[in-house]
Structures are given as structure tokens and as C-alpha cells.
Design a protein around this motif. Structure first.
Motif, PDB file in Angstrom:
ATOM      1  N   GLY A  11       0.811  -1.209   0.000  1.00 10.34           N
ATOM      2  CA  GLY A  11       0.000   0.000   0.000  1.00 10.34           C
ATOM      3  C   GLY A  11       0.843   1.257   0.000  1.00 10.34           C
ATOM      4  N   GLU A  12       0.249   2.335  -0.456  1.00 17.34           N
ATOM      5  CA  GLU A  12       0.964   3.624  -0.523  1.00 17.34           C
ATOM      6  C   GLU A  12       1.197   4.176   0.875  1.00 17.34           C
ATOM      7  OE1 GLU A  12      -1.054   6.627  -2.740  1.00 17.34           O
ATOM      8  OE2 GLU A  12       0.034   8.230  -1.718  1.00 17.34           O
ATOM      9  N   ARG A  13       2.395   4.723   1.070  1.00 19.12           N
ATOM     10  CA  ARG A  13       2.723   5.407   2.319  1.00 19.12           C
ATOM     11  C   ARG A  13       2.815   6.889   2.048  1.00 19.12           C
ATOM     12  NH1 ARG A  13       8.093   3.027   4.549  1.00 19.12           N
ATOM     13  NH2 ARG A  13       8.571   3.003   2.335  1.00 19.12           N
ATOM     14  N   ARG A  14       2.168   7.666   2.880  1.00 15.67           N
ATOM     15  CA  ARG A  14       2.260   9.110   2.738  1.00 15.67           C
ATOM     16  C   ARG A  14       3.598   9.592   3.301  1.00 15.67           C
ATOM     17  NH1 ARG A  14      -2.550  11.353   1.423  1.00 15.67           N
ATOM     18  NH2 ARG A  14      -4.407  10.048   1.653  1.00 15.67           N
ATOM     19  N   GLN A  59       5.713  10.994   5.727  1.00 12.01           N
ATOM     20  CA  GLN A  59       5.501  11.136   7.163  1.00 12.01           C
ATOM     21  C   GLN A  59       6.803  11.504   7.851  1.00 12.01           C
ATOM     22  OE1 GLN A  59       3.887   7.446   8.495  1.00 12.01           O
ATOM     23  NE2 GLN A  59       1.920   7.750   7.497  1.00 12.01           N
ATOM     24  N   THR A  88      15.069  11.764   1.537  1.00 13.66           N
ATOM     25  CA  THR A  88      14.184  10.612   1.662  1.00 13.66           C
ATOM     26  C   THR A  88      14.839   9.529   2.515  1.00 13.66           C
ATOM     27  OG1 THR A  88      15.076   9.427  -0.245  1.00 13.66           O
ATOM     28  CG2 THR A  88      13.370  11.086  -0.682  1.00 13.66           C
ATOM     29  N   TYR A 101       7.934  16.937  -1.155  1.00 14.92           N
ATOM     30  CA  TYR A 101       7.477  15.609  -1.576  1.00 14.92           C
ATOM     31  C   TYR A 101       6.578  15.756  -2.795  1.00 14.92           C
ATOM     32  CZ  TYR A 101       4.863  11.185  -1.471  1.00 14.92           C
ATOM     33  OH  TYR A 101       4.273   9.997  -1.814  1.00 14.92           O
ATOM     34  N   ILE A 128       7.262  14.184  -6.597  1.00 15.93           N
ATOM     35  CA  ILE A 128       6.326  13.268  -7.250  1.00 15.93           C
ATOM     36  C   ILE A 128       5.877  13.802  -8.608  1.00 15.93           C
ATOM     37  CG2 ILE A 128       4.063  12.167  -7.034  1.00 15.93           C
ATOM     38  CD1 ILE A 128       6.375  11.029  -5.305  1.00 15.93           C
ATOM     39  N   LYS A 150       6.226   7.621  -5.672  1.00 20.19           N
ATOM     40  CA  LYS A 150       5.083   7.854  -4.790  1.00 20.19           C
ATOM     41  C   LYS A 150       5.109   6.866  -3.623  1.00 20.19           C
ATOM     42  CE  LYS A 150       0.167   8.962  -5.181  1.00 20.19           C
ATOM     43  NZ  LYS A 150      -0.992   8.993  -6.107  1.00 20.19           N
ATOM     44  N   GLY A 151       4.927   7.392  -2.416  1.00 21.98           N
ATOM     45  CA  GLY A 151       4.945   6.565  -1.218  1.00 21.98           C
ATOM     46  C   GLY A 151       6.276   6.519  -0.512  1.00 21.98           C
ATOM     47  N   VAL A 152       7.329   7.075  -1.125  1.00 21.49           N
ATOM     48  CA  VAL A 152       8.637   7.124  -0.474  1.00 21.49           C
ATOM     49  C   VAL A 152       8.552   7.994   0.782  1.00 21.49           C
ATOM     50  CG1 VAL A 152      10.943   8.146  -0.731  1.00 21.49           C
ATOM     51  CG2 VAL A 152      10.035   6.636  -2.502  1.00 21.49           C
ATOM     52  N   LYS A 153       9.212   7.576   1.817  1.00 15.30           N
ATOM     53  CA  LYS A 153       9.162   8.306   3.082  1.00 15.30           C
ATOM     54  C   LYS A 153      10.182   9.444   3.106  1.00 15.30           C
ATOM     55  CE  LYS A 153       9.604   7.706   8.095  1.00 15.30           C
ATOM     56  NZ  LYS A 153       9.964   6.766   9.179  1.00 15.30           N
TER      57      LYS A 153
END
Length: 432
Positions: free
Chosen positions: A2-5, A7, A269, A325, A329, A336-339
Motif C-alpha cells: 500500500g501507498e505510504r504518505r 511522514q 528521503t 514531496y 512526485i 510515490k509513497g517514499v518516506k
């Protein structure tokens, strides 16, 4: 998966930079008591350390460097780490402003790049220097932008940037945003804070005194020199150099009136591992052809360091992470989803004319500031110019006197700078 926002982790929430967290924790004692010296330098960023280094290399080591926080605390330890020629004022504007002297002035910055490279080698400064060049990527669907710039740089500045066609650039940068690029092979990139710390260590070994957490409270001209006061000590110096940039604050009213403290934003990141190659397959650092461009580079541990935007607004690390971020993107949707693990801002000092401000006031105070968003080479150059002048040869320094210290307009000037940023950003959007 799943995608990670994006954070913030605990480091990100604290606002500590990736550089600060990944650099050794050197420390230098605060100034205590009274001392005398030949030259006192205020500010332990690239300009201040560079001035002290250039003096030491010319045999003058009776130098005291005072820093309000820690070595490299300001823009010198927070920037993108690009080491290349030029000033904040673009090359075409430089030619319009300086005429035939523009080529030599640009050459001064190239010589500064070489000096940085030589200091890294000679003093064995471990600062992750990567000799992979820099790419200027074209944001707009107009090949003339790059071809005209390549021709101008060759004819008027004496340097050759290699043209990268759209397909050739796409092999290095996996994005549809760019329409070709120019590669500057003589440029490199590094860990700026480790470089600043390396300069400080070299200076300390040579006998130069460095004092952190020694914020200067007053400067007073006296017969034969200057009395510099901090909370716990004083320095009486024959010569005084102020190199505080965007962190000058209220230390000197005349100098403060000549700069705009402008913020820029940077994030890093999490380590991307093999995922990095899905977006970037080059060791070169990258920036683009917009007025408010993105700039980024891959770090040795496969993180992506990403910077951009300029503003008069203070933003929290969380807000910086969200903005950058989103910018990342837009260019690399596959990330997308990289922390985002670290996000920070820093203050740069801009002059109205966008050229470095190096010189001497009528009362004898020397200064080096106004390096804007293109400061690694020009700060090193400023150190050379100031040290030469301090030791009696001000010929090269006088070549920069034409730009002077024009008033930036105070709060109204800051508002105008923000409005200008918005205007040029909108123009770039409409152009695309």
C-alpha cells in the motif's frame, strides 16, 4: 504494498538536517575572557572559514573565528551541495552588468571550484565529494533554450557544456518532465557540512582559534582596531571581517539593510536501495531551467536529497516535507509513497543586484555576504578576495565594488521579493 504518505519521523519533526545527523560532532569552546589577534572573522560558514583559510594559506594565522551557533550552522551547512561556477546573477545578466569583465568574473568562480577541490585533496577532507558533474535539465518543450545557453557559455564564458538530447537524458533521468539537458563536466557535489567541518579542523590544526556558541553582541571601533564583545569574552582585532549572510540579524545595521534573508527548503528521503534506479541513473546533481527550480542529487546511501522553492515565509519541517514531496512526485511519480525522513530550511542572503557583496566600509570593517542561492564557489572566492585585500592587495576586490550595498527596502523589499517569486513561478507555469 500500500501507498505510504510522506511522514515525518522524530528527526524530521525536530527540524535537524540530514547533514547535521550524518556529520561528526566536532566542537569548539565558546570565547572566554579577553584576547587579541590580527584578524577577527565573524561567522563560521563558507565565507568566514574561507577567509580564514585563505589568510592561513598566505601565512597569517593570528586569526579568531567567532560563530554564534556551530560551524556550518547557516546556509553553508544546509544547501544542496552543488559545486559549480557562476553567481546568483545569471550569466547573461552578468554580461549586461559587467560588460567585457564578465568572462573574468565567471572565471573567478571556476578557479574557486578548483580551489575547493584542491583543499579537499590536500587536507584529506572526507566530505563525500562526487566528481560526477551537474545537469541542467530543460523543463520546457523548447530545444532553443539549451542550445542558446550552450552557445552563450562557449562564446562568452569560455566553457563547454555538453548537450544531452531528450533520449540521452531519459537514459539518466527516468521522467517525462524534461526535454533534454546540458551537462557541466567540471562541476561536482559534496556533503557541505562535512566540508565546512573539515575546513574548521584544518584551521584549528594550523593555529587559528575557532569559538562556537559565541554570539557577537557589539562591535566597537577603537584606536588601532576593533573591540568585539560576546556574552563571555572580548576580542581586540586589528582587522574585522563580518561574514554572517542571512543570519546577520541586528549585528550591523548598514549591512543588514543591504540584504534580504530568503529561505529555501531541502528534504532527504529514506534510503531507496534498488528503487533509486527507477528514477535516477546518474551520479550527477540536477537542477532545471525554471526561475524557481528543483535541485536534487542521489546520496551515497541511496537517499534522494531534494531542494527547491524560495520564500520569505518560515515553514515547519512538516510543511517543508509536504511541499517538496509533492514537487518530487511531479517529476518522478514512480517514487510515490517514499518516506521523507528529514526536512529543513535555511536562510540565504540576497542583494538586490544578486552579486556577492565583498568590500570594506568607510570605518574599516570588511564584509562578505549576499551569495544568494549559488554560494559554494562565490563564498570561497570571497575568502580569496578578502584575504588578498587584508594583506595589502585589493586589486581584485575592487572589481566587485561596482555592485555595492544598495538598500533592499526592509519589510517592503521582502514582500516585493515574494511577489516576484510568485510572478516568475506563474510565468513558468504558463510557459509550460
Amino acid at each position: 504494498m500500500g501507498e505510504r504518505r510522506a511522514q515525518p519521523g522524530s528527526d524530521h519533526a525536530s527540524g535537524l538536517t540530514y547533514y547535521r545527523l550524518s556529520a561528526p560532532s566536532d566542537s569548539y569552546p565558546p570565547l572566554q575572557g579577553a584576547r587579541e589577534c590580527a584578524v577577527c572573522v565573524i561567522g563560521a560558514g563558507f565565507a568566514g572559514l574561507g577567509t580564514a583559510m585563505s589568510l592561513a594559506e598566505r601565512g597569517e594565522r593570528d586569526v579568531v573565528v567567532l560563530e554564534a551557533e556551530e560551524v556550518g550552522h547557516g546556509a553553508s551547512g544546509r544547501n544542496g551541495g552543488f559545486v559549480f561556477g557562476g553567481f546568483s546573477l545569471g550569466e547573461r545578466a552578468l554580461q549586461r552588468s559587467a560588460g567585457p569583465a564578465a568572462r573574468q568574473l565567471y572565471g573567478d568562480t571556476l578557479a574557486a571550484v578548483g580551489l575547493i577541490r584542491e583543499r579537499i585533496r590536500r587536507h584529506e577532507i572526507a566530505c563525500e565529494a562526487r566528481e560526477s558533474g551537474v545537469i541542467l535539465a530543460n523543463w520546457f518543450d523548447d530545444d532553443r533554450i539549451l542550445l542558446d545557453q550552450q552557445r552563450f557559455m562557449a562564446e562568452h564564458m569560455g566553457v563547454h557544456w555538453q548537450h544531452l538530447g531528450r533520449e540521452e537524458l531519459a537514459e539518466r533521468l527516468h521522467t517525462r518532465r524534461y526535454k533534454g539537458g546540458l551537462f557541466e563536466p567540471g562541476a561536482f557535489h559534496f556533503h557541505p557540512l562535512k566540508y565546512a567541518q573539515g575546513l574548521a579542523r584544518t584551521l584549528a590544526r594550523s593555529g587559528v582559534a575557532i569559538h562556537e556558541h559565541s554570539r557577537v553582541t557589539t562591535l566597537r571601533r577603537q584606536e588601532g582596531g576593533w573591540l568585539v564583545t560576546t556574552a563571555r569574552g572580548t576580542v581586540f582585532a586589528r582587522e574585522l571581517v563580518v561574514c554572517c549572510g542571512g543570519y546577520l540579524a541586528s549585528l550591523h545595521r548598514r549591512l543588514r539593510a543591504a540584504i534580504l534573508p530568503i529561505a529555501t527548503y531541502v528534504m532527504s528521503t529514506e534510503p531507496l536501495g534498488e528503487r533509486l534506479a527507477s528514477s535516477i541513473r546518474t551520479g550527477a546533481a540536477v537542477y532545471d531551467t525554471r526561475f524557481a527550480f528543483d535541485y536534487y542529487r542521489a546520496l551515497p546511501d541511496t537517499r534522494l536529497l531534494w531542494g527547491g522553492r524560495i520564500s520569505i515565509l518560515h515553514r515547519s519541517p512538516r510543511a517543508v516535507a509536504k511541499l517538496l514531496y509533492g514537487d518530487m512526485i511531479k517529476v518522478y511519480p514512480q517514487l510515490k509513497g517514499v518516506k521523507v525522513e528529514h526536512a529543513w530550511s535555511g536562510l540565504m542572503s540576497y542583494a538586490r543586484h544578486k552579486m556577492p557583496q565583498v568590500g570594506r566600509l568607510p570605518d574599516g570593517l570588511w564584509y562578505g555576504m549576499g551569495f544568494g542561492g549559488h554560494g559554494v564557489a562565490p563564498t570561497t572566492l570571497a575568502g580569496e578576495l578578502l584575504s588578498e585585500a587584508l594583506l595589502g592587495d585589493a586589486r581584485r576586490l575592487r572589481g566587485y565594488a561596482r555592485w555595492g550595498l544598495p538598500w533592499t527596502g526592509g519589510p517592503a523589499g521582502l514582500a516585493a521579493a515574494q511577489a516576484s517569486y510568485w510572478y516568475y513561478g506563474l510565468r513558468d507555469m504558463l510557459r509550460r
